[in-house]
Design an enzyme around this catalytic site. Structure first.
Site, PDB file in Angstrom:
ATOM      1  N   GLU A 187       0.752  -1.204   0.304  1.00  0.00           N
ATOM      2  CA  GLU A 187       0.242  -0.277   0.179  1.00  0.00           C
ATOM      3  C   GLU A 187       0.762   1.385   0.045  1.00  0.00           C
ATOM      4  OE1 GLU A 187      -3.178  -0.898   3.258  1.00  0.00           O
ATOM      5  OE2 GLU A 187      -3.633  -2.230   2.073  1.00  0.00           O
ATOM      6  N   LYS A 220      -5.861  -3.368 -40.482  1.00  0.00           N
ATOM      7  CA  LYS A 220      -4.554  -4.374 -39.383  1.00  0.00           C
ATOM      8  C   LYS A 220      -5.859  -5.672 -38.474  1.00  0.00           C
ATOM      9  CE  LYS A 220      -4.226  -2.983 -35.190  1.00  0.00           C
ATOM     10  NZ  LYS A 220      -3.411  -2.091 -34.069  1.00  0.00           N
ATOM     11  N   ARG A 243      -6.148  -8.668 -36.125  1.00  0.00           N
ATOM     12  CA  ARG A 243      -5.687  -9.906 -35.030  1.00  0.00           C
ATOM     13  C   ARG A 243      -6.001 -10.963 -36.385  1.00  0.00           C
ATOM     14  NH1 ARG A 243      -3.071  -6.118 -31.563  1.00  0.00           N
ATOM     15  NH2 ARG A 243      -4.262  -4.476 -31.426  1.00  0.00           N
ATOM     16  N   THR A 264       1.620  -3.831 -34.257  1.00  0.00           N
ATOM     17  CA  THR A 264       1.020  -3.457 -35.054  1.00  0.00           C
ATOM     18  C   THR A 264       1.920  -2.618 -36.187  1.00  0.00           C
ATOM     19  OG1 THR A 264      -0.727  -2.379 -33.356  1.00  0.00           O
ATOM     20  CG2 THR A 264      -0.557  -1.009 -35.606  1.00  0.00           C
TER      21      THR A 264
HETATM   22  C1  R5P Z   1      -4.979   0.988 -31.591  1.00  0.00           C
HETATM   23  O1  R5P Z   1      -5.806   1.112 -32.041  1.00  0.00           O
HETATM   24  C2  R5P Z   1      -3.447   1.839 -31.342  1.00  0.00           C
HETATM   25  O2  R5P Z   1      -3.718   2.999 -31.534  1.00  0.00           O
HETATM   26  C3  R5P Z   1      -2.289   1.504 -31.255  1.00  0.00           C
HETATM   27  O3  R5P Z   1      -1.746   1.308 -33.165  1.00  0.00           O
HETATM   28  C4  R5P Z   1      -1.617   0.422 -30.555  1.00  0.00           C
HETATM   29  O4  R5P Z   1      -2.628  -0.655 -29.761  1.00  0.00           O
HETATM   30  C5  R5P Z   1      -0.391  -0.318 -30.254  1.00  0.00           C
HETATM   31  O5  R5P Z   1      -0.313  -1.223 -29.734  1.00  0.00           O
HETATM   32  P1  R5P Z   1       0.475  -2.639 -29.748  1.00  0.00           P
HETATM   33  O6  R5P Z   1       1.995  -1.720 -30.205  1.00  0.00           O
HETATM   34  O7  R5P Z   1       0.804  -4.025 -28.663  1.00  0.00           O
HETATM   35  O8  R5P Z   1       0.406  -3.028 -31.868  1.00  0.00           O
END
Ligand code: R5P
Length: 338
Positions: A45, A210, A212, A246
């Site tokens: 804490e 993009k 996933r 990303t």
């Molecule tokens: C997504 O909407 C954000 O703008 C970033 O592109 C994303 O969160 C980046 O996360 P990461 O680097 O883990 O892909």
């Protein structure tokens, strides 16, 4: 009417998360950073107390929601949030006349909607916490979900570092042929940001998609070629780089499509693992991030590939405008709302 800036009327205080940035803001404004006694109890804490009186002052409680260390022990972004709430509460109960929460990086803004039943939205409880503890005003830099600002009842000042990142990039590029440069949005979420840079720089624009990977949200798929990138200098902008998934899939697609140079600007360099490993090997000529996160370690790893642009002048100037009833949007030619 704009008031004069009276240093005696403000109390700038920093939590433990990123004291260097708060000190840089204080230096920019030429004010003393108010002392805060802070420690961790054995069970984790947090104890915090202002060293000086805040009675009758406008307290600016600066805390980026980032991981750090207190007395050699690791603390998380959640600890940073709790400590900011404690300091806001302490300022309220110690008769500060006005309280502003300054969170250069405001956590949980990517959890801004329910995508499944029984799921939490992180943005609402966080903003409510700061407000309920006593922050009448909140200030942040390049918020991920601008609509979340509406959760707060009081003023919410949104600052942007994107122009500063763009300026650093352009100054490194020197004079350039506008036909040979394109701004790139690495995903749909970055489209508005990219459009604003495109307008400002008067160059072309590319939007990447993009996806996933199924069953693994950390893995990003992108197998498209981007013929428009061939021979171009690509300027990629995003609000944040977390694991760099990303970004790296985007820059690899650009490079595989024949891009000549790739420069990247992102406001928040979160750099969670394995971001730095990915970035070391990524086809990026230069990467620009701000210091909303401490960047010493990233700088050591990435060397000259990384340039850190400080947000201290942006935050300092915003604090001056707030304290003098000036205008925040005039600092950004009204381009701080994206
Ligand atoms: C997504 O909407 C954000 O703008 C970033 O592109 C994303 O969160 C980046 O996360 P990461 O680097 O883990 O892909």
């Amino acid at each position: 009417m704009v008031k004069s800036f009276n240093k005696e009327n403000i109390y700038l205080a920093s939590g433990f998360a990123h004291p260097q940035l708060a000190q840089d803001v204080a230096d920019y404004l030429d004010v003393e950073l108010g002392g805060v006694e802070q420690r961790l109890h054995p069970n984790g804490e947090i104890y915090s107390r202002f060293n000086d009186s805040v009675r009758g002052k406008h307290a600016f409680i600066i805390q980026s929601h980032v991981a750090s260390r207190v007395d050699g022990r690791k603390v998380t972004p959640n600890d940073a949030i709790i400590q900011q709430a404690h300091l806001i509460d302490a300022a309220r109960s110690s008769s500060a006349s006005e309280i502003t929460a300054v969170s250069p990086y405001l956590a949980y803004m990517r959890q801004d909607r329910k995508t499944r039943g029984r799921e939490t939205t992180g943005a609402r409880p966080l903003i409510q916490l700061l407000g309920q503890c006593g922050a009448r005003r909140i200030v942040t830099v390049d918020i991920h979900s601008p609509q979340s600002m509406l959760i707060h009842d009081g003023p919410f000042d949104h600052l942007t570092a994107q122009r500063a990142l763009e300026a650093a990039m352009v100054s490194e590029l020197g004079t350039f042929d506008h036909n040979e440069v394109v701004v790139v949005a690495p995903d749909a979420g970055a489209a508005k940001l990219a459009q604003s840079h495109q307008r400002h720089l008067d160059v072309g624009i590319l939007h990447l998609a993009k996806q996933r990977a199924r069953g693994d949200s950390q893995r990003i798929q992108r197998d498209e070629k981007v013929p428009e990138a061939e021979g171009k200098t690509c300027l990629v902008f995003d609000d944040m780089i977390d694991t760099a998934g990303t970004l790296v899939t985007a820059v690899e697609a650009l490079k595989n499509s024949g891009a000549k140079e790739i420069h990247v600007g992102a406001s928040h360099g979160i750099f969670s693992k394995p971001a730095l490993d990915r970035l070391e090997n990524a086809p990026i000529d230069k990467l620009y991030v701000t210091d909303t996160f401490p960047q010493k370690y990233a700088k050591r790893r990435l060397g000259n590939k990384l340039q850190v642009v400080s947000v201290a002048p942006i935050i300092g100037e915003a604090i001056r405008q707030i304290a003098t009833d000036g205008s925040i949007s005039s600092l950004f030619d009204d381009e701080n709302h994206m």
